[in-house]
Design a protein around this motif. Structure first.
Motif, PDB file in Angstrom:
ATOM      1  N   SER A  46       4.280   2.341  -4.915  1.00  9.26           N
ATOM      2  CA  SER A  46       3.608   1.643  -4.225  1.00  9.26           C
ATOM      3  C   SER A  46       2.618   0.795  -5.097  1.00  9.26           C
ATOM      4  O   SER A  46       2.571   1.016  -6.430  1.00  9.26           O
ATOM      5  CB  SER A  46       2.771   2.324  -3.378  1.00  9.26           C
ATOM      6  OG  SER A  46       2.013   3.322  -3.786  1.00  9.26           O
ATOM      7  N   ALA A 101      -6.449  -3.084 -11.188  1.00  6.37           N
ATOM      8  CA  ALA A 101      -5.718  -3.276  -9.809  1.00  6.37           C
ATOM      9  C   ALA A 101      -4.387  -3.875 -10.089  1.00  6.37           C
ATOM     10  O   ALA A 101      -4.129  -4.188 -11.090  1.00  6.37           O
ATOM     11  CB  ALA A 101      -6.560  -4.487  -9.141  1.00  6.37           C
ATOM     12  N   SER A 102      -3.565  -3.468  -9.153  1.00 13.41           N
ATOM     13  CA  SER A 102      -2.042  -3.737  -9.155  1.00 13.41           C
ATOM     14  C   SER A 102      -1.931  -5.360  -9.471  1.00 13.41           C
ATOM     15  O   SER A 102      -0.918  -5.634 -10.346  1.00 13.41           O
ATOM     16  CB  SER A 102      -1.234  -3.367  -8.066  1.00 13.41           C
ATOM     17  OG  SER A 102      -1.782  -4.066  -6.889  1.00 13.41           O
ATOM     18  N   THR A 136       0.958  -1.169  -0.031  1.00 14.41           N
ATOM     19  CA  THR A 136      -0.047   0.051   0.024  1.00 14.41           C
ATOM     20  C   THR A 136       1.003   1.188  -0.063  1.00 14.41           C
ATOM     21  O   THR A 136       0.496   2.122  -0.709  1.00 14.41           O
ATOM     22  CB  THR A 136      -1.069   0.013   1.283  1.00 14.41           C
ATOM     23  OG1 THR A 136      -1.609  -1.160   1.083  1.00 14.41           O
ATOM     24  CG2 THR A 136      -1.831   1.374   1.105  1.00 14.41           C
ATOM     25  N   ALA A 167      -8.576   2.248 -15.358  1.00 12.07           N
ATOM     26  CA  ALA A 167      -7.949   1.718 -14.120  1.00 12.07           C
ATOM     27  C   ALA A 167      -8.031   0.419 -13.867  1.00 12.07           C
ATOM     28  O   ALA A 167      -9.274  -0.333 -14.227  1.00 12.07           O
ATOM     29  CB  ALA A 167      -8.283   2.538 -12.789  1.00 12.07           C
ATOM     30  N   GLU A 219      -0.736   1.073 -10.246  1.00  6.53           N
ATOM     31  CA  GLU A 219      -1.984   1.637 -10.582  1.00  6.53           C
ATOM     32  C   GLU A 219      -2.264   2.867 -11.130  1.00  6.53           C
ATOM     33  O   GLU A 219      -2.645   3.090 -12.564  1.00  6.53           O
ATOM     34  CB  GLU A 219      -3.281   1.379  -9.503  1.00  6.53           C
ATOM     35  CG  GLU A 219      -3.220  -0.100  -9.068  1.00  6.53           C
ATOM     36  CD  GLU A 219      -4.088  -0.266  -8.001  1.00  6.53           C
ATOM     37  OE1 GLU A 219      -4.076  -1.222  -7.300  1.00  6.53           O
ATOM     38  OE2 GLU A 219      -4.401   0.829  -7.362  1.00  6.53           O
ATOM     39  N   ARG A 220      -1.587   3.967 -10.668  1.00 11.36           N
ATOM     40  CA  ARG A 220      -1.764   5.136 -11.330  1.00 11.36           C
ATOM     41  C   ARG A 220      -0.922   5.332 -12.162  1.00 11.36           C
ATOM     42  O   ARG A 220      -1.177   6.168 -13.425  1.00 11.36           O
ATOM     43  CB  ARG A 220      -0.928   6.102 -10.323  1.00 11.36           C
ATOM     44  CG  ARG A 220      -1.879   6.448  -9.087  1.00 11.36           C
ATOM     45  CD  ARG A 220      -1.143   7.470  -8.005  1.00 11.36           C
ATOM     46  NE  ARG A 220      -2.179   7.598  -6.683  1.00 11.36           N
ATOM     47  CZ  ARG A 220      -1.765   7.255  -5.570  1.00 11.36           C
ATOM     48  NH1 ARG A 220      -0.520   6.838  -5.281  1.00 11.36           N
ATOM     49  NH2 ARG A 220      -2.595   7.437  -4.590  1.00 11.36           N
ATOM     50  N   ARG A 280      -0.575   1.206  -5.189  1.00  9.04           N
ATOM     51  CA  ARG A 280      -1.201   2.372  -5.641  1.00  9.04           C
ATOM     52  C   ARG A 280      -0.494   3.280  -6.915  1.00  9.04           C
ATOM     53  O   ARG A 280      -1.431   3.576  -7.750  1.00  9.04           O
ATOM     54  CB  ARG A 280      -1.993   3.176  -4.661  1.00  9.04           C
ATOM     55  CG  ARG A 280      -2.548   2.511  -3.388  1.00  9.04           C
ATOM     56  CD  ARG A 280      -3.760   1.870  -3.783  1.00  9.04           C
ATOM     57  NE  ARG A 280      -3.735   0.608  -4.646  1.00  9.04           N
ATOM     58  CZ  ARG A 280      -3.570  -0.281  -3.838  1.00  9.04           C
ATOM     59  NH1 ARG A 280      -3.484  -0.469  -2.615  1.00  9.04           N
ATOM     60  NH2 ARG A 280      -3.577  -1.592  -4.345  1.00  9.04           N
TER      61      ARG A 280
END
Length: 302
Positions: free
Chosen positions: A187, A204-205, A135, A202, A192-193, A189
Motif C-alpha cells: 500500500s 510520504a509515498s 491507504t 521517513a 513508506e515503510r 503506507r
C-alpha cells in the motif's frame, strides 16, 4: 414499485465522514445530488439521515443501492471500522426493514470495480479486476457485468493473507491481524515503510514516487522492491481470474509511469505474457462509488 426495473434508484456512497448521494434513472447518467455527514456511531441517526435523503429525492426511489466502506460477509453481516453503528449488523436486512425499500449493497472496492467495468477502463471486457493501491490494497472482480460476489463475501480482497516471508523485509503486523500481508507493504503506507527501511528518514509515498520518477537512486531501490513484492501475487491473481483488464485506483495510481512499470513487471510474470497493456489507471476518477452503486442497483432491478 415498477418490477420491470423502471423508476429512480437512489444511490449512497457511505464513508466514515460523509454519505454521498446520487440518482440513477434507466438509460441516463448517474446524477450526484449531494452529501451529508455520516452519523457513524448511532444507527437510528444513520437511518434518519438516509430517510432525509429519500424524502429529498426527485421521485420516490424504487430501490436503494449502497457502496460501503466496509465488508459485508456471505451471511450479510457488516464490518465497517469507521462506521461502528453498522458493524455486526445484518445490514441489508436491517436497512430494508427500517427504510421499507429493496436494498442492494457492496463494499467500496467492489463498487469501484463495477464502475470501471461498466463506464471505465473495463468496458468491453468479460472479466475486469479492479485494484485499489492506496491507504490499503484491495479490489473487486466483475464477470460479464456482475460482481462475482453479488451475494456478499470477500472475493477480490487480494491484499490479505500471509504471502511475504523475506527476512530482509520488516515484519509488519497487518490491520487484519496477520503478518506478511500485501496490504502492509504494498500500500502507500507500505511504500513508506520500505523506503524508511532501505533509506531513512521517513517520507510520504508521494515524495518517494516523485523522487523515483526523477531518478533518485534510493527511491529507485524502494520502487524496485515494491514492484517485486507486488507483481508476483498480482500475476498469480491474474492467472486465476483471466481478466481482460486490471484497472487501478487509489493514490498510487495517480502516477501513470508507476502503473506502467507495474504492468510490465506483472505481464512478465504471467503464465501467458501479453504484448498489450493489462494494468491501467482507472478511468472513473470522480465518484466511482456512486457509479458502481448505480450499476449494482440497475443489475438488481432487472
Amino acid at each position: 414499485m415498477d418490477r420491470r426495473g423502471g423508476g429512480v434508484i437512489l444511490c449512497f456512497d457511505i464513508g466514515g465522514t460523509a454519505i454521498k448521494t446520487a440518482e440513477a434513472w434507466p438509460d441516463a447518467p448517474v446524477r450526484p445530488t449531494g452529501r451529508i455527514p455520516t452519523p457513524a456511531h448511532d444507527f437510528d441517526a444513520f437511518v434518519a439521515a438516509l430517510r432525509g435523503a429519500i424524502a429529498a429525492a426527485s421521485a420516490p426511489p424504487s430501490r436503494l443501492a449502497f457502496s460501503l466502506a466496509g465488508i459485508v460477509d456471505g451471511a450479510g453481516v457488516a464490518t465497517a471500522a469507521n462506521i461502528p453503528c453498522l458493524t455486526g449488523r445484518h445490514v441489508r436486512r436491517d436497512l430494508e426493514a427500517a427504510l421499507n425499500r429493496p436494498v442492494v449493497i457492496a463494499n467500496d472496492a467492489d463498487c469501484f470495480a463495477l464502475a470501471e467495468a461498466v463506464e471505465g477502463a473495463g468496458r468491453g471486457h468479460d472479466v475486469v479486476f479492479g485494484v485499489i493501491l492506496g491507504t490499503g490494497v484491495g479490489g473487486g472482480v466483475v464477470v460479464r457485468g456482475h460482481l462475482i460476489n453479488e451475494g456478499g463475501g470477500f472475493a477480490g480482497e487480494w491484499g490479505h493473507g500471509p504471502v511475504l516471508r523475506d527476512p530482509a523485509l520488516p515484519i509488519i503486523r497487518c490491520g487484519c491481524g496477520q503478518t506478511g500481508c500485501l496490504d502492509a507493504l504494498a500500500s502507500a503506507r507500505g511504500v513508506e515503510r520500505i523506503d524508511a527501511h532501505l533509506n531513512g528518514p521517513a517520507r510520504a509515498s508521494e515524495a518517494i514516487v516523485a523522487a523515483w520518477a526523477a531518478g533518485e537512486t534510493g527511491a529507485g531501490r524502494t520502487i524496485a522492491l515494491w514492484l517485486d513484492i507486488l507483481s508476483g501475487p498480482l500475476a498469480m491473481v491474474s492467472n486465476l481470474l483471466g481478466p481482460g483488464i486490471i484497472a487501478v485506483g487509489g493514490g498510487l495510481s495517480n502516477t501513470p509511469a508507476l502503473i506502467a512499470a507495474l504492468d510490465v513487471a506483472v505481464r512478465a510474470r504471467r503464465l501467458s505474457p501479453s504484448a498489450h497493456p493489462l494494468i491501467v489507471p482507472a478511468q472513473c476518477r470522480v465518484e466511482p462509488g456512486l457509479i458502481g452503486a448505480a450499476a449494482l442497483g440497475r443489475s438488481a432491478a432487472f
